[in-house]
Write an enzyme that holds these catalytic residues in place. Structure first.
Site, mmCIF file in Angstrom:
data_model
loop_
_atom_site.group_PDB
_atom_site.id
_atom_site.type_symbol
_atom_site.label_atom_id
_atom_site.label_comp_id
_atom_site.label_asym_id
_atom_site.label_seq_id
_atom_site.Cartn_x
_atom_site.Cartn_y
_atom_site.Cartn_z
ATOM 1 N N LYS A 102 1.017 -1.135 0.088
ATOM 2 C CA LYS A 102 -0.081 0.070 -0.057
ATOM 3 C C LYS A 102 0.864 1.360 0.123
ATOM 4 O O LYS A 102 1.711 1.451 0.938
ATOM 5 C CB LYS A 102 -0.932 -0.042 1.356
ATOM 6 C CG LYS A 102 -1.685 1.153 1.385
ATOM 7 C CD LYS A 102 -2.688 1.180 2.482
ATOM 8 C CE LYS A 102 -3.382 2.503 3.076
ATOM 9 N NZ LYS A 102 -4.254 2.281 3.960
ATOM 10 N N ASP A 155 -2.810 10.089 4.166
ATOM 11 C CA ASP A 155 -4.082 9.710 4.307
ATOM 12 C C ASP A 155 -5.079 10.722 5.022
ATOM 13 O O ASP A 155 -4.972 10.411 6.182
ATOM 14 C CB ASP A 155 -4.358 8.204 4.640
ATOM 15 C CG ASP A 155 -5.576 7.630 4.610
ATOM 16 O OD1 ASP A 155 -6.550 8.389 4.117
ATOM 17 O OD2 ASP A 155 -6.056 6.610 5.335
ATOM 18 N N LYS A 158 -10.611 12.421 8.236
ATOM 19 C CA LYS A 158 -10.217 11.813 9.830
ATOM 20 C C LYS A 158 -10.143 13.140 10.646
ATOM 21 O O LYS A 158 -9.909 14.224 10.370
ATOM 22 C CB LYS A 158 -8.748 11.330 9.420
ATOM 23 C CG LYS A 158 -8.553 9.868 8.797
ATOM 24 C CD LYS A 158 -7.056 9.719 9.010
ATOM 25 C CE LYS A 158 -6.897 8.237 8.197
ATOM 26 N NZ LYS A 158 -7.438 7.049 8.697
ATOM 27 N N ASP A 195 1.390 5.814 5.971
ATOM 28 C CA ASP A 195 0.408 5.066 5.265
ATOM 29 C C ASP A 195 0.891 4.330 3.913
ATOM 30 O O ASP A 195 0.179 3.599 3.291
ATOM 31 C CB ASP A 195 -0.870 5.773 4.900
ATOM 32 C CG ASP A 195 -2.011 4.886 4.945
ATOM 33 O OD1 ASP A 195 -1.844 3.861 5.581
ATOM 34 O OD2 ASP A 195 -3.311 5.264 4.667
ATOM 35 N N ASP A 212 -12.248 6.912 3.488
ATOM 36 C CA ASP A 212 -11.238 6.723 4.469
ATOM 37 C C ASP A 212 -10.662 5.240 4.276
ATOM 38 O O ASP A 212 -9.618 4.788 4.799
ATOM 39 C CB ASP A 212 -11.457 6.966 5.781
ATOM 40 C CG ASP A 212 -10.122 7.005 6.639
ATOM 41 O OD1 ASP A 212 -9.055 7.188 6.039
ATOM 42 O OD2 ASP A 212 -10.205 7.363 7.834
ATOM 43 N N GLU A 225 -9.493 3.304 1.807
ATOM 44 C CA GLU A 225 -8.941 3.969 0.682
ATOM 45 C C GLU A 225 -8.033 2.566 0.180
ATOM 46 O O GLU A 225 -7.755 2.334 -1.087
ATOM 47 C CB GLU A 225 -8.351 5.080 0.550
ATOM 48 C CG GLU A 225 -6.809 5.190 0.761
ATOM 49 C CD GLU A 225 -6.901 5.180 2.272
ATOM 50 O OE1 GLU A 225 -7.789 5.327 3.227
ATOM 51 O OE2 GLU A 225 -5.594 4.919 2.833
ATOM 52 N N ARG A 270 -7.790 -0.779 0.564
ATOM 53 C CA ARG A 270 -8.274 -1.787 -0.143
ATOM 54 C C ARG A 270 -8.630 -1.281 -1.611
ATOM 55 O O ARG A 270 -8.744 -1.976 -2.467
ATOM 56 C CB ARG A 270 -9.435 -2.211 0.713
ATOM 57 C CG ARG A 270 -10.710 -1.399 0.847
ATOM 58 C CD ARG A 270 -11.243 -2.006 1.994
ATOM 59 N NE ARG A 270 -11.104 -1.300 3.389
ATOM 60 C CZ ARG A 270 -11.624 -1.538 4.299
ATOM 61 N NH1 ARG A 270 -12.617 -2.168 4.607
ATOM 62 N NH2 ARG A 270 -11.131 -0.880 5.745
HETATM 63 N N1 BES Z 1 -4.631 4.134 6.824
HETATM 64 C C1 BES Z 1 -5.720 3.881 7.728
HETATM 65 C C2 BES Z 1 -5.570 2.775 8.672
HETATM 66 C C3 BES Z 1 -4.467 3.181 9.693
HETATM 67 C C4 BES Z 1 -5.012 3.470 10.780
HETATM 68 C C5 BES Z 1 -3.272 3.179 9.703
HETATM 69 C C6 BES Z 1 -4.389 3.795 12.130
HETATM 70 C C7 BES Z 1 -2.314 3.324 10.801
HETATM 71 C C8 BES Z 1 -2.969 3.628 11.898
HETATM 72 C C9 BES Z 1 -6.986 3.475 6.440
HETATM 73 O O1 BES Z 1 -6.716 3.898 5.430
HETATM 74 C C10 BES Z 1 -8.090 3.677 7.257
HETATM 75 O O2 BES Z 1 -8.258 4.793 7.427
HETATM 76 N N2 BES Z 1 -8.872 2.758 7.621
HETATM 77 C C11 BES Z 1 -10.081 2.965 8.174
HETATM 78 C C12 BES Z 1 -11.154 1.964 7.818
HETATM 79 C C13 BES Z 1 -12.610 2.379 8.139
HETATM 80 C C14 BES Z 1 -13.138 3.459 7.601
HETATM 81 C C15 BES Z 1 -13.423 1.299 7.728
HETATM 82 C C16 BES Z 1 -10.088 2.624 9.638
HETATM 83 O O3 BES Z 1 -9.221 1.654 10.288
HETATM 84 O O4 BES Z 1 -10.748 3.303 10.619
HETATM 85 ZN ZN ZN Z 2 -4.853 4.638 4.567
HETATM 86 ZN ZN ZN Z 3 -7.910 5.743 5.190
#
Ligand code: BES
Ligand code: ZN
Ligand code: ZN
Length: 491
Positions: free
Chosen positions: A258, A263, A270, A281, A340, A342, A344
Site C-alpha cells: 500500500k 491519508d 479523519k 500510510d 477513508d 482507501e 483496499r
Molecule cells: N490508513 C488507515 C489505517 C490506519 C489506522 C493505519 C491507524 C495506521 C494507523 C486506513 O486507510 C483507514 O483509514 N482505515 C479505516 C477504515 C474504516 C473507514 C473502515 C480505519 O481503520 O478506521
Molecule cells: Zn490509509
Molecule cells: Zn484511510
C-alpha cells in the site's frame, strides 16, 4: 557504518566498547583478568543478566578494548537469535557516543552460527538508525557509530556470508524506514515513483511506472477513484526481479505494498488528532521496495515482482464521494461507502494487475486498518490468507527474522458483512471485525491465487523509542518478505 567479522583472539580486539552477551546467573568467561571484575558484578547483584540490562567496565584488565559492556540476555534457555538482534540494537543505542565510535560484539565459539551473526549485524544497523534527516543540528551525527564488528575468534568462513546477508537485509529495512518517515509534502506519489526508479536502476532491476492515462486505459477505476481528490497524480510502481534461467519458473512471487503517501481520509475526513502520522500510510509500499533491494542483492532463484499503487488520499474538489460506485480492474464494481477505506481500493486493482503480469503467489503489506491495532496492539502484524501453505512460509520467514506476526481468521461468514445493495461489494463492513472485513475485501480480488495479507498498521510505526530502535518508522516486513523469496526452494 563499517561492519565485519573479527576472527582475532578476543584479547587483541580493538574497540571503544566490547559487548559481551551475558545470561542470568552465569558470568561470561573471557579467559582474561577482567573475568574477576565481571564475576564481582554478578556476585554483588549490581548486574543480574536481566534482558536488555547493561553494565559497563572501563579499561577491562587483559583486553585491548577500552570498555567492556555486559549485555543482559535473560535466561540461557530462552536465548535465541531474535533476542540477540534486540540486544545488539539496544547496546548500540545505549552506548554509542562521541567517545564510543567503534564497537565489537563477542560471540563465543558455541554461539557462532549464521543466524546469530546475521541477527547481531542487523540489530546494530537498525539500532544505529535515527530518523533525523530534517534536523539541521550538526551534532546529531556525533553519536553515530563508525564501525561494528562481530568478535568471533577463529570463526568459520561461512560466517562472512551470514554477515553479508544480515547487512543487506538491515540496509534494505533502513531504506524502507527512510521512505516511510518522509513527510507527505516531500514524498508524493510521483516522488515515490522516482525513488523506486532510482532503486531499480542502481540494483539492475526492471521498472515500469504506470501513469494515470495507462491506468485509465486498463480500467483501474478503484485506484483512480482514490487518486482523483488530490492534485498529485497517482502512480502504479512495478519492479521486476528475474533471475537467470527463470523464464519458465512455475512460481512468480508478487509483493504488493500500500502506497498512500498521505491519508487524510478524503471526504470521510479523519479527525485532526494524530493525522500527521498518516504520512506512514505508504509503509507497505516501502516494505515491498525495501524487500526488492535485498532480493536484487541476495538473488533468490525465483522471479519476484513488486507492485506499489501510490496515491494521496485528499478531499479535493474532484474527490470521490461516499456512495460513488467504481469499476475495478477485475470488472467487479464497488460502492465506496467510506472514502477513508482507501487502501483496499488501490490494492484490489494492484492485486488484479499482479495476476495479469503472471504472478502466481501474492503477498501484500499494508497499513490497512485501525482495527488491527485494536486487536493486536503494536506488537504483532496481523496475517490473513486464503492458502495455509503460503501462510506457513510467511510465518516461518517472520519467525526466522524475529518479526512478530499472528494469524487471523478469514471465515466465509465474514462475507455477509460485504453486501452492497447497488454494487458487487461495498468497501467497508459493519463496525465490528474491521481488520477481517478489510482483508476479506482483498481476498475477493486475490482469489484464486494463493495470497497472504499483512496488516502492519500497528507495527510500521513506533510512538516511542524502544531500547533497540528509535521511535518512528520500523521498516517492518522487509526482512520477512525478502526471506520468503530467499527460502522459497528450501521448503
Ligand atoms: N490508513 C488507515 C489505517 C490506519 C489506522 C493505519 C491507524 C495506521 C494507523 C486506513 O486507510 C483507514 O483509514 N482505515 C479505516 C477504515 C474504516 C473507514 C473502515 C480505519 O481503520 O478506521
Ligand atoms: Zn490509509
Ligand atoms: Zn484511510
Amino acid at each position: 557504518m563499517e561492519t565485519g567479522i573479527n576472527r582475532r583472539p578476543l584479547n587483541e580486539v580493538i574497540a571503544d566498547a566490547l559487548i559481551v552477551p551475558a545470561p542470568e546467573k552465569e558470568p561470561p568467561q573471557l579467559g582474561v583478568a577482567a573475568d574477576e571484575a565481571v564475576k564481582e558484578l554478578y556476585d554483588s547483584g549490581e548486574f543480574t543478566g536481566e534482558k536488555l540490562s547493561f553494565a559497563l567496565l572501563r579499561a577491562p584488565a587483559g583486553l585491548k578494548a577500552r570498555r567492556l559492556v555486559l549485555a543482559g540476555c535473560g535466561k540461557r534457555e530462552e536465548f535465541d537469535a531474535a533476542l540477540l538482534r534486540r540486544v545488539a540494537g539496544a547496546a548500540v543505542r545505549r552506548h554509542r557516543s562521541r567517545a564510543v565510535k567503534r564497537m565489537a560484539l563477542y560471540l563465543a565459539e558455541g554461539m557462532q552460527t549464521a543466524a546469530t551473526v546475521g541477527a547481531a549485524i542487523e540489530g546494530a544497523l537498525l539500532g544505529d538508525y535515527d530518523p533525523d534527516r530534517y534536523k539541521t543540528d550538526e551534532k546529531k551525527n556525533d553519536k553515530r557509530l563508525e564501525a561494528f564488528s562481530i568478535a568471533a575468534p577463529g570463526g568459520a568462513a561461512e560466517l562472512d556470508q551470514a554477515h553479508e546477508r544480515g547487512r543487506t537485509l538491515a540496509e534494505a529495512q533502513n531504506f524502507a524506514r527512510d521512505l516511510a518517515y518522509e513527510p507527505g509534502n516531500v514524498l508524493t506519489p510521483g516522488e515515490l515513483a522516482r525513488r523506486a526508479e532510482k532503486l531499480a536502476q542502481e540494483e539492475g532491476l526492471e521498472c515500469d511506472v504506470l501513469d494515470r492515462e495507462r491506468m485509465q486505459q486498463l480500467g483501474m477505476g478503484a485506484l483512480l477513484g482514490v487518486a482523483q481528490g488530490s492534485a498529485e497524480p497517482p502512480a502504479l510502481i512495478v519492479i521486476h526481479y528475474r533471475p537467470q534461467g527463470s523464464a519458465d519458473s512455475d512460481v512468480h512471487l508478487a509483493l504488493v505494498g500500500k502506497g498512500v503517501t498521505f491519508d487524510t481520509g478524503g471526504i470521510s475526513i479523519k479527525p485532526s488528532q494524530n493525522m500527521e502520522e498518516m504520512k506512514y500510510d505508504m509503509s507497505g509500499g516501502a516494505a515491498a521496495l525495501g524487500a526488492m533491494r535485498a532480493v536484487a542483492r541476495l538473488k533468490p532463484p525465483l522471479p519476484v515482482t513488486a507492485l506499489v499503487p501510490a496515491v494521496e488520499n485528499m478531499p479535493g474538489p474532484k474527490a470521490q464521494r461516499p456512495g460513488d460506485i467504481v469499476k475495478t480492474l477485475s470488472g467487479k464494481t464497488v460502492e465506496v461507502l467510506n472514502t477513508d477505506a482507501e487502501g483496499r481500493l488501490i490494492l484490489c486493482d494492484a492485486l488484479t494487475y499482479a495476476q495479469r503480469l503472471g504472478c502466481t503467489h501474492l503477498i501484500d503489506a499494508a497499513t490497512l486498518t485501525g482495527a488491527i491495532v485494536v486487536a493486536l496492539g503494536h506488537v504483532n502484524t496481523g496475517v490473513f490468507t486464503n492458502d495455509e501453505g503460503l501462510q506457513a512460509r510467511v510465518l516461518a520467514a517472520a519467525k526466522a527474522e524475529g518479526e512478530k506476526m499472528w494469524p487471523m481468521p478469514l471465515d466465509e461468514e465474514y462475507k455477509d458483512e460485504l453486501k452492497s445493495p447497488f454494487a458487487d461489494l461495498p468497501n467497508i463492513g459493519s463496525r465490528w471485525g474491521g481488520a477481517v472485513t478489510a482483508a476479506y475485501f482483498l481476498k475477493e480480488f486475490a482469489d484464486p491465487k494463493p495470497w497472504v495479507h499483512l496488516d502492519i498498521a500497528g507495527t510500521a510505526w513506533l510512538d516511542k523509542d524502544k531500547p533497540e530502535m528509535a521511535k518512528g518508522p520500523t521498516g517492518v516486513a522487509v526482512r520477512t518478505l525478502a526471506r520468503v523469496a530467499l527460502d522459497w526452494r528450501k521448503q
